[in-house]
Design a protein around this motif. Structure first.
Motif, mmCIF file in Angstrom:
data_model
loop_
_atom_site.group_PDB
_atom_site.id
_atom_site.type_symbol
_atom_site.label_atom_id
_atom_site.label_comp_id
_atom_site.label_asym_id
_atom_site.label_seq_id
_atom_site.Cartn_x
_atom_site.Cartn_y
_atom_site.Cartn_z
ATOM 1 N N TYR A 247 4.583 7.895 -0.281
ATOM 2 C CA TYR A 247 5.470 7.002 0.465
ATOM 3 C C TYR A 247 4.771 5.671 0.679
ATOM 4 O O TYR A 247 3.547 5.548 0.550
ATOM 5 C CB TYR A 247 5.882 7.622 1.804
ATOM 6 C CG TYR A 247 4.720 8.053 2.678
ATOM 7 C CD1 TYR A 247 4.127 7.175 3.585
ATOM 8 C CD2 TYR A 247 4.213 9.347 2.611
ATOM 9 C CE1 TYR A 247 3.070 7.576 4.385
ATOM 10 C CE2 TYR A 247 3.160 9.753 3.401
ATOM 11 C CZ TYR A 247 2.589 8.865 4.286
ATOM 12 O OH TYR A 247 1.531 9.253 5.068
ATOM 13 N N LEU A 248 5.562 4.687 1.001
ATOM 14 C CA LEU A 248 5.059 3.361 1.316
ATOM 15 C C LEU A 248 4.355 3.415 2.666
ATOM 16 O O LEU A 248 4.905 3.957 3.633
ATOM 17 C CB LEU A 248 6.239 2.389 1.357
ATOM 18 C CG LEU A 248 5.952 0.896 1.355
ATOM 19 C CD1 LEU A 248 5.194 0.481 0.105
ATOM 20 C CD2 LEU A 248 7.273 0.142 1.426
ATOM 21 N N LYS A 249 3.146 2.909 2.732
ATOM 22 C CA LYS A 249 2.368 2.985 3.971
ATOM 23 C C LYS A 249 3.126 2.372 5.155
ATOM 24 O O LYS A 249 3.064 2.880 6.270
ATOM 25 C CB LYS A 249 1.017 2.285 3.801
ATOM 26 C CG LYS A 249 0.119 2.397 5.009
ATOM 27 C CD LYS A 249 -1.211 1.713 4.791
ATOM 28 C CE LYS A 249 -2.054 1.807 6.045
ATOM 29 N NZ LYS A 249 -3.313 1.057 5.891
ATOM 30 N N ALA A 250 3.866 1.318 4.921
ATOM 31 C CA ALA A 250 4.629 0.665 5.993
ATOM 32 C C ALA A 250 5.670 1.595 6.608
ATOM 33 O O ALA A 250 6.086 1.402 7.750
ATOM 34 C CB ALA A 250 5.310 -0.593 5.459
ATOM 35 N N GLY B 206 12.145 15.913 -5.408
ATOM 36 C CA GLY B 206 12.654 14.547 -5.484
ATOM 37 C C GLY B 206 13.603 14.325 -4.321
ATOM 38 O O GLY B 206 14.750 14.783 -4.342
ATOM 39 N N ALA B 207 13.125 13.669 -3.285
ATOM 40 C CA ALA B 207 13.925 13.459 -2.070
ATOM 41 C C ALA B 207 15.234 12.747 -2.394
ATOM 42 O O ALA B 207 15.284 11.873 -3.262
ATOM 43 C CB ALA B 207 13.129 12.661 -1.049
ATOM 44 N N ASN B 208 16.258 13.128 -1.665
ATOM 45 C CA ASN B 208 17.550 12.481 -1.865
ATOM 46 C C ASN B 208 17.613 11.178 -1.077
ATOM 47 O O ASN B 208 17.093 11.073 0.027
ATOM 48 C CB ASN B 208 18.700 13.410 -1.473
ATOM 49 C CG ASN B 208 18.649 13.861 -0.042
ATOM 50 O OD1 ASN B 208 17.596 14.231 0.475
ATOM 51 N ND2 ASN B 208 19.780 13.840 0.621
ATOM 52 N N TRP C 292 0.831 -1.196 0.000
ATOM 53 C CA TRP C 292 0.000 0.000 0.000
ATOM 54 C C TRP C 292 0.865 1.244 0.000
ATOM 55 O O TRP C 292 1.904 1.288 0.660
ATOM 56 C CB TRP C 292 -0.895 0.025 1.241
ATOM 57 C CG TRP C 292 -2.031 -0.938 1.154
ATOM 58 C CD1 TRP C 292 -2.073 -2.212 1.652
ATOM 59 C CD2 TRP C 292 -3.307 -0.719 0.548
ATOM 60 N NE1 TRP C 292 -3.274 -2.796 1.383
ATOM 61 C CE2 TRP C 292 -4.061 -1.890 0.702
ATOM 62 C CE3 TRP C 292 -3.877 0.367 -0.126
ATOM 63 C CZ2 TRP C 292 -5.367 -2.011 0.222
ATOM 64 C CZ3 TRP C 292 -5.180 0.238 -0.599
ATOM 65 C CH2 TRP C 292 -5.900 -0.938 -0.428
ATOM 66 N N TYR C 293 0.405 2.275 -0.715
ATOM 67 C CA TYR C 293 1.077 3.564 -0.776
ATOM 68 C C TYR C 293 0.122 4.657 -0.326
ATOM 69 O O TYR C 293 -1.090 4.557 -0.544
ATOM 70 C CB TYR C 293 1.549 3.879 -2.204
ATOM 71 C CG TYR C 293 2.697 3.016 -2.637
ATOM 72 C CD1 TYR C 293 4.006 3.465 -2.511
ATOM 73 C CD2 TYR C 293 2.493 1.741 -3.160
ATOM 74 C CE1 TYR C 293 5.074 2.673 -2.899
ATOM 75 C CE2 TYR C 293 3.549 0.950 -3.544
ATOM 76 C CZ TYR C 293 4.833 1.419 -3.409
ATOM 77 O OH TYR C 293 5.891 0.635 -3.785
ATOM 78 N N ILE C 294 0.677 5.682 0.271
ATOM 79 C CA ILE C 294 -0.077 6.865 0.676
ATOM 80 C C ILE C 294 0.410 8.035 -0.176
ATOM 81 O O ILE C 294 1.618 8.232 -0.341
ATOM 82 C CB ILE C 294 0.154 7.208 2.172
ATOM 83 C CG1 ILE C 294 -0.253 6.036 3.067
ATOM 84 C CG2 ILE C 294 -0.571 8.495 2.553
ATOM 85 C CD1 ILE C 294 -1.723 5.697 3.062
ATOM 86 N N VAL C 295 -0.532 8.795 -0.705
ATOM 87 C CA VAL C 295 -0.205 10.019 -1.432
ATOM 88 C C VAL C 295 -0.725 11.177 -0.592
ATOM 89 O O VAL C 295 -1.909 11.230 -0.252
ATOM 90 C CB VAL C 295 -0.840 10.047 -2.839
ATOM 91 C CG1 VAL C 295 -0.481 11.341 -3.569
ATOM 92 C CG2 VAL C 295 -0.403 8.836 -3.650
ATOM 93 N N LEU C 296 0.172 12.058 -0.226
ATOM 94 C CA LEU C 296 -0.164 13.261 0.536
ATOM 95 C C LEU C 296 -0.115 14.434 -0.430
ATOM 96 O O LEU C 296 0.905 14.665 -1.083
ATOM 97 C CB LEU C 296 0.844 13.471 1.668
ATOM 98 C CG LEU C 296 0.798 14.805 2.399
ATOM 99 C CD1 LEU C 296 -0.522 14.974 3.140
ATOM 100 C CD2 LEU C 296 1.963 14.924 3.364
ATOM 101 N N ARG D 87 10.500 8.655 5.515
ATOM 102 C CA ARG D 87 9.559 7.926 4.654
ATOM 103 C C ARG D 87 9.652 8.302 3.177
ATOM 104 O O ARG D 87 9.384 7.482 2.307
ATOM 105 C CB ARG D 87 8.139 8.079 5.162
ATOM 106 C CG ARG D 87 7.575 9.466 5.127
ATOM 107 C CD ARG D 87 6.163 9.488 5.715
ATOM 108 N NE ARG D 87 5.771 10.831 6.058
ATOM 109 C CZ ARG D 87 5.875 11.365 7.262
ATOM 110 N NH1 ARG D 87 6.374 10.658 8.254
ATOM 111 N NH2 ARG D 87 5.496 12.600 7.492
ATOM 112 N N TYR D 88 10.033 9.559 2.876
ATOM 113 C CA TYR D 88 10.147 9.976 1.477
ATOM 114 C C TYR D 88 11.492 9.598 0.866
ATOM 115 O O TYR D 88 11.655 9.646 -0.345
ATOM 116 C CB TYR D 88 9.934 11.491 1.350
ATOM 117 C CG TYR D 88 8.572 11.924 1.846
ATOM 118 C CD1 TYR D 88 7.421 11.581 1.160
ATOM 119 C CD2 TYR D 88 8.440 12.660 3.018
ATOM 120 C CE1 TYR D 88 6.169 11.964 1.611
ATOM 121 C CE2 TYR D 88 7.192 13.039 3.483
ATOM 122 C CZ TYR D 88 6.065 12.692 2.776
ATOM 123 O OH TYR D 88 4.828 13.054 3.228
#
Length: 166
Positions: free
Chosen positions: A55-58, A102-104, A37-41, A65-66
């Motif tokens: 990010y991945l819900k886990a 784009g997170a590093n 599962w993925y969450i989109v904020l 998380r990012y």
């Protein structure tokens, strides 16, 4: 809408009301490949600016998380799902502008990250430069899609939006 994407579901809105950050909208989707599962904020800011993050819900409780890699090797469908959410927002609000960073990854510089290079290539493909001004800050791996119609009404819009992403 992009066909090569996962179906998503809106979860909820939560008010923020701080420093131009109006509210957050949450969406979720499940990968049929990895079963994860993925969450989109989606952060909604003043000037009809929406910042899209996923990010991945886990990993939801991780401060990183990012930044964490999923190693599921399916970025296109995941990013296309986020693009579909952006397209739905735009359909509901034709004044919308968008941004992302784009997170590093760990051990990676903040400039032109791997994620940034992938995201920016895909976004440039699906969002017309006739409708959006594409503005990049490669040093911070930030990308803005500024609504040209709104930019015509307010020539200082780019500067106003960059305060959130620049």
């Amino acid at each position: 809408m992009l066909a090569d994407a996962y179906p998503y579901r809106y979860i909820m809105d939560e008010a923020v009301g701080k420093d131009g950050h109006l509210r957050n909208s949450l969406y979720k989707f499940r990968s049929s490949k990895s079963r994860l599962w993925y969450i989109v904020l989606v952060e909604h800011y003043s000037y009809d600016v929406y910042a899209v993050k996923f990010y991945l819900k886990a990993n939801r409780n991780s401060k990183d998380r990012y930044r964490l890699m999923t190693n599921t090797f399916e970025p296109r469908r995941i990013i296309n799902t986020c693009i579909n959410i952006m397209l739905a927002i735009y359909a509901g609000n034709p004044k919308a502008s968008f941004g992302f960073v784009g997170a590093n990854g760990f051990g990676e510089s903040e400039a032109e990250t791997k994620r940034y290079r992938v995201y920016s290539t895909m976004v440039a493909t699906y969002f017309s430069d006739q409708v959006f001004l594409h503005k990049e800050n490669k040093k911070k791996s930030a990308y803005l899609l500024i609504n040209r119609q709104m930019l015509e009404q307010d020539p200082t819009l780019t500067d106003k939006i960059e305060q959130y992403f620049g």
